[in-house]
Design an enzyme around this catalytic site. Structure first.
Site, mmCIF file in Angstrom:
data_model
loop_
_atom_site.group_PDB
_atom_site.id
_atom_site.type_symbol
_atom_site.label_atom_id
_atom_site.label_comp_id
_atom_site.label_asym_id
_atom_site.label_seq_id
_atom_site.Cartn_x
_atom_site.Cartn_y
_atom_site.Cartn_z
ATOM 1 N N ARG A 46 1.040 6.232 -3.799
ATOM 2 C CA ARG A 46 0.135 5.088 -3.800
ATOM 3 C C ARG A 46 0.598 4.043 -2.796
ATOM 4 O O ARG A 46 1.776 3.945 -2.446
ATOM 5 C CB ARG A 46 0.119 4.447 -5.190
ATOM 6 C CG ARG A 46 -0.795 5.132 -6.179
ATOM 7 C CD ARG A 46 -2.210 4.637 -6.059
ATOM 8 N NE ARG A 46 -2.413 3.426 -6.843
ATOM 9 C CZ ARG A 46 -3.524 2.719 -6.848
ATOM 10 N NH1 ARG A 46 -4.537 3.087 -6.099
ATOM 11 N NH2 ARG A 46 -3.659 1.647 -7.593
ATOM 12 N N SER B 186 -3.380 2.006 -11.568
ATOM 13 C CA SER B 186 -4.462 2.879 -11.121
ATOM 14 C C SER B 186 -5.110 3.579 -12.299
ATOM 15 O O SER B 186 -4.499 3.782 -13.349
ATOM 16 C CB SER B 186 -3.906 3.936 -10.159
ATOM 17 O OG SER B 186 -4.891 4.895 -9.823
ATOM 18 N N SER B 187 -6.368 3.984 -12.116
ATOM 19 C CA SER B 187 -7.072 4.806 -13.099
ATOM 20 C C SER B 187 -6.965 6.298 -12.789
ATOM 21 O O SER B 187 -7.356 7.131 -13.609
ATOM 22 C CB SER B 187 -8.564 4.426 -13.135
ATOM 23 O OG SER B 187 -8.752 3.109 -13.574
ATOM 24 N N GLY C 25 -14.097 7.535 -9.549
ATOM 25 C CA GLY C 25 -14.956 6.750 -10.439
ATOM 26 C C GLY C 25 -14.335 5.482 -10.961
ATOM 27 O O GLY C 25 -14.812 4.923 -11.951
ATOM 28 N N THR D 284 -7.359 7.981 -2.495
ATOM 29 C CA THR D 284 -8.342 6.900 -2.433
ATOM 30 C C THR D 284 -8.048 5.905 -1.318
ATOM 31 O O THR D 284 -6.916 5.812 -0.839
ATOM 32 C CB THR D 284 -8.371 6.143 -3.776
ATOM 33 O OG1 THR D 284 -9.444 5.207 -3.789
ATOM 34 C CG2 THR D 284 -7.072 5.425 -4.036
ATOM 35 N N ASN E 98 -9.568 3.022 -2.281
ATOM 36 C CA ASN E 98 -10.003 2.093 -3.332
ATOM 37 C C ASN E 98 -11.511 1.881 -3.315
ATOM 38 O O ASN E 98 -12.242 2.731 -3.802
ATOM 39 C CB ASN E 98 -9.261 0.765 -3.295
ATOM 40 C CG ASN E 98 -9.440 -0.009 -4.593
ATOM 41 O OD1 ASN E 98 -9.429 0.577 -5.673
ATOM 42 N ND2 ASN E 98 -9.627 -1.312 -4.510
ATOM 43 N N THR F 287 -12.815 7.038 -3.992
ATOM 44 C CA THR F 287 -11.781 7.970 -4.412
ATOM 45 C C THR F 287 -12.315 9.401 -4.336
ATOM 46 O O THR F 287 -13.519 9.630 -4.359
ATOM 47 C CB THR F 287 -11.278 7.642 -5.839
ATOM 48 O OG1 THR F 287 -10.899 6.276 -5.898
ATOM 49 C CG2 THR F 287 -10.112 8.510 -6.245
#
Length: 584
Positions: free
Chosen positions: A95, A461-462, A485, A408, A410, A390
């Site tokens: 990341r 992060s998701s 998403g 991603t 973002n 993403t």
């Protein structure tokens, strides 16, 4: 490829994907990505004798070219890499990180967060990690040289990509942002009759010679060709000229972070997923664990009583996210406790089977947060197609090696800033931090003190790349899955797994099915247009759920191995333009 041929291919891919009701079997490796070109590159690597890692990295570099609205070498991501021979799974966090000059209140003025500062323009840019991550994975786990693996991406950048419906809709949602950057306008837009940069028409070919040169340099010189020298200087100069804080020193100092996979299980199936700074993996294990306790015999598909329990479990998982999760290298994140059987039992035990719990009752206001609290209802952005971002890549090869990788930039088209002369579109990952604890980000997500901005810190992060293992052999990957998403990523992954395990669905149907989502705040139950029948919705509303109908979201990419036959099945979400391929 001629425009007419490109259009024909696009139509064929969409039609074939939408009408497919069952995934076809493959005896060799299989791949699913959000782009036909990326899937083709992955398959090419497998055919050349490469493994799942070679295929995934080739797909990721191609995705950086053909899907700039989703990912790119100016972004970052997470990967789970499984070795089929040893049974070992490695995790890499590549990341982006906050620049050294980033400050806690850099997006706050007069006590309030300034809209747009953390999503649009140079100040939104965090230090990119994609190139370092892809090349490290390739070096440690791949078989083919970088020159071979990057060749499809270099060719795509030189020959050009054509504007698809997805490119068009995503670009339209970020048009004003793209227009603010001259280099982004030059690369991704075309001038209209009035001479104003505008969205290219469908089928228009976009060539990226600058990006091709940058990728060629990376293929020859490795990560140094990106993190030092002319490319690094161009990135830093572009960012600083627009008021951003990223420097060449930030780029030179970037390091990836190996992590330990987060482990759990669901109905006897071992699960490995992404640990913090991902909040997604924690939610996946919490919710599945709670559902197993609440419905030990299984989750009946679309049963309103079971759905109510699912929504309430998700609500509580996102409360934990807001309270505890962030970069474990900077904060004391109680990961082990959050996924422990005891805590999951507490989550399950706190759910009222008869009525919805008000989100505001689960978490008190954040002391000292100006302009908002964790119990305020944020002005959340609807997860409209143009706001999605993403991308995810799933690969399982013939030897059982597997990769689940989510990457991603973002927001759609990231920060809308292209480093001059490099073709590198830069991320806006700083928006994943808490610009101010308690104030929602672009996805309406609320996070607290553990996710406050600090130099060198990884934003929460998701992203939830996940591997599910065979019940018969818990060292053999049965499913590689993930999705884009934003805040909906964990719930998409959870529902795909439940569709397979609880309902015995074919993997294609498992990613096709309609979805429901809750994220604590806003206190709304999002239901997509294929999600639930009117009678089911009525039952949920009667229990106190505030239902909000949303068009669609997510782009699940999954590869499944039948434990009995060993055949591979791959599936790409028909909501978008991806394709699933494999070796006969």
């Amino acid at each position: 490829m001629a425009v007419s041929a490109a259009r024909s291919l696009a139509l064929a891919v969409v039609l074939l994907t939408c009408v497919a009701h069952a995934a076809r079997p493959y005896r060799g490796g299989a791949v699913a990505t959000a782009y036909p070109q990326a899937s083709a590159a992955a398959l090419e690597m497998l055919e050349k004798g490469g493994n799942a890692t070679d295929a995934a990295v080739a797909a990721a570099f191609v995705a950086a070219v053909v899907g700039p609205y989703h990912s790119g070498i100016g972004g970052g991501g997470f990967a789970l890499v499984h070795d089929g021979k040893s049974g070992e799974t490695k995790v890499l966090d590549f990341r982006e990180v906050a620049p050294k000059a980033a400050t806690r209140d850099m997006y706050v003025k007069d006590g309030k967060v300034v809209p747009g500062l953390s999503t649009d323009g140079p100040l939104a840019v965090a230090v990119p990690g994609a190139v370092a991550g892809y090349l490290q994975i390739l070096k440690e786990h791949g078989k083919l040289p970088p020159s071979v693996v990057l060749a499809p991406a270099i060719a795509a950048a030189k020959k050009g990509i054509w504007v698809t419906p997805r490119y068009h809709s995503m670009g339209a949602g970020r048009l004003e942002c793209l227009r603010k950057d001259a280099e982004a306008s030059r690369v991704f837009l075309v001038k209209n009759a009035e001479g104003v940069p505008d969205m290219p028409p469908l089928g228009h070919v976009i060539k990226q010679p600058d990006l091709a040169r940058t990728l060629s340099g990376i293929a020859r010189g490795g990560a140094k060709a990106f993190y030092s020298g002319t490319v690094a200087k161009a990135i830093a100069d572009t960012v600083q000229a627009g008021g951003g804080v990223l420097t060449v020193e930030d780029l030179a100092a970037y390091k990836t972070r190996p992590r330990q996979p987060l482990e759990g299980s669901y109905r006897g199936f071992r699960i490995l997923t992404m640990p913090p700074p991902s909040a997604g993996g924690v939610a996946v294990l919490q919710v599945l664990g709670a559902l197993e306790k609440l419905r030990p015999q299984g989750m009946a598909f679309r049963d309103p009583e079971a759905l109510h329990l699912y929504v309430e479990a998700v609500r509580r998982a996102y409360v934990d996210r807001a309270k505890y999760l962030g970069d474990p290298d900077f904060s004391d994140v109680p990961t082990a406790r959050l996924v422990s059987p005891g805590h999951i039992a507490d989550i399950a035990g706190s759910i009222d089977a008869k009525k919805a719990t008000a989100s505001a009752s689960l978490l008190p206001p954040v002391p000292g947060a100006q302009g908002s609290t964790l119990t305020d209802k944020p002005a959340v952005l609807t997860p409209e197609p143009e706001r999605k971002n993403t991308t995810h890549i799933s690969v399982i090869d013939k030897d059982g090696n597997a990769v689940a990788m989510t990457t991603t930039v973002n927001y759609g088209f990231g920060s809308c800033v292209v480093a001059k002369g490099t073709g590198v579109l830069l991320n806006d990952e700083m928006d994943d931090f808490s610009a101010q604890p308690g104030v929602p980000n672009a996805y309406g997500l609320i996070t607290g003190e553990p996710n406050a901005i600090q130099p060198g810190k990884v934003p929460q992060s998701s992203m939830s790349p996940t591997l599910v293992f065979s019940k018969e052999d818990p060292k053999k990957v049965m499913l590689a899955v993930g999705s884009p998403g934003g805040s909906t990523i964990p719930t998409t992954v959870i529902q795909v797994i439940s569709n397979l395990v609880d309902s015995g669905m074919d993997v294609a149907r498992a990613v096709n099915e309609g979805r429901v989502h809750h994220q604590y705040m806003p206190d709304e139950l999002w239901v997509d247009k294929w999600g639930l029948e009117p009678a089911t919705l009525s039952v949920l509303e009667a229990k106190g759920h505030k239902v909000r109908r949303v068009d669609q979201w997510g782009d699940a990419e999954a590869v499944f191995v039948d434990p009995k036959t060993g055949l591979r099945y791959s599936a790409s979400d028909p909501r978008n333009e991806g394709v699933a391929l494999g070796q006969d």
